[in-house]
Write a protein that holds these residues in place. Structure first.
Motif, PDB file in Angstrom:
ATOM      1  N   PHE A  58       1.262   7.801   0.145  1.00 19.65           N
ATOM      2  CA  PHE A  58       2.638   7.633   0.599  1.00 19.65           C
ATOM      3  C   PHE A  58       3.319   6.404  -0.009  1.00 19.65           C
ATOM      4  O   PHE A  58       4.285   5.886   0.543  1.00 19.65           O
ATOM      5  CB  PHE A  58       2.660   7.574   2.136  1.00 19.65           C
ATOM      6  N   LEU A  59       2.841   5.946  -1.169  1.00 19.98           N
ATOM      7  CA  LEU A  59       3.441   4.773  -1.812  1.00 19.98           C
ATOM      8  C   LEU A  59       4.893   5.018  -2.205  1.00 19.98           C
ATOM      9  O   LEU A  59       5.727   4.120  -2.104  1.00 19.98           O
ATOM     10  CB  LEU A  59       2.614   4.351  -3.023  1.00 19.98           C
ATOM     11  N   ALA A  60       5.219   6.228  -2.640  1.00 20.46           N
ATOM     12  CA  ALA A  60       6.611   6.536  -3.000  1.00 20.46           C
ATOM     13  C   ALA A  60       7.505   6.491  -1.764  1.00 20.46           C
ATOM     14  O   ALA A  60       8.674   6.117  -1.849  1.00 20.46           O
ATOM     15  CB  ALA A  60       6.703   7.907  -3.681  1.00 20.46           C
ATOM     16  N   VAL A  61       6.960   6.855  -0.609  1.00 18.11           N
ATOM     17  CA  VAL A  61       7.699   6.763   0.646  1.00 18.11           C
ATOM     18  C   VAL A  61       7.954   5.288   0.960  1.00 18.11           C
ATOM     19  O   VAL A  61       9.059   4.904   1.343  1.00 18.11           O
ATOM     20  CB  VAL A  61       6.940   7.458   1.797  1.00 18.11           C
ATOM     21  N   ARG A  62       6.941   4.463   0.782  1.00 20.40           N
ATOM     22  CA  ARG A  62       7.077   3.018   1.023  1.00 20.40           C
ATOM     23  C   ARG A  62       8.217   2.452   0.188  1.00 20.40           C
ATOM     24  O   ARG A  62       9.015   1.647   0.675  1.00 20.40           O
ATOM     25  CB  ARG A  62       5.781   2.294   0.696  1.00 20.40           C
ATOM     26  N   ALA A  63       8.327   2.869  -1.056  1.00 20.07           N
ATOM     27  CA  ALA A  63       9.350   2.341  -1.960  1.00 20.07           C
ATOM     28  C   ALA A  63      10.766   2.643  -1.481  1.00 20.07           C
ATOM     29  O   ALA A  63      11.702   1.930  -1.838  1.00 20.07           O
ATOM     30  CB  ALA A  63       9.138   2.899  -3.370  1.00 20.07           C
TER      31      ALA A  63
END
Length: 127
Positions: A58-63
């Motif tokens: 979910f790193l893209a969500v974090r961004a």
């Protein structure tokens, strides 16, 4: 108009037009595999199953966390609960999460996008 394929990222908010056969259709395009539908656009997602999802998925969500109030996670044909680690990760970002089978997740995402809500979706492809 002929359907086009895309190579990993389509900018803009797009509803999911169809799902199944291992992929999704949106914005007159098709994609084989899972997708993240984020405020910035729709992008390919490496997840192949709702099992074993980790915070790193979910790193893209974090961004884009500042633009997301609710993340809808479609875990495939069956509902698969998220791990506590993923739930804590999203909670720390102040993002509410709803988990459901991919079909229900895509439909719910479409309704919320149409309402102008700050929503994103992480959708595991189904056959």
């Amino acid at each position: 108009m002929a359907e086009r394929r895309y190579e990993g990222f389509v900018p803009g908010r797009h509803q999911i037009d169809a799902y199944g056969n291992g992929g999704f259709r949106f914005a007159d395009m098709s994609h084989k595999g899972s997708v993240l539908a984020l405020p910035s656009g729709v992008k390919a997602w490496e997840a192949t199953s709702g099992q074993g999802l980790a915070p790193a998925d979910f790193l893209a969500v974090r961004a884009e966390a500042d633009d997301i109030e609710l993340l809808i996670v479609g875990t495939g044909v069956e509902l698969v609960p998220l791990s506590e680690a993923v739930r804590w990760h999203l909670r720390e970002l102040r993002i509410a999460v709803e988990v459901m089978p991919t079909g229900a997740a895509a439909r719910t995402y479409n309704v919320l996008v149409a309402e102008g809500r700050k929503v994103a979706a992480a959708l595991v492809a189904v056959a």
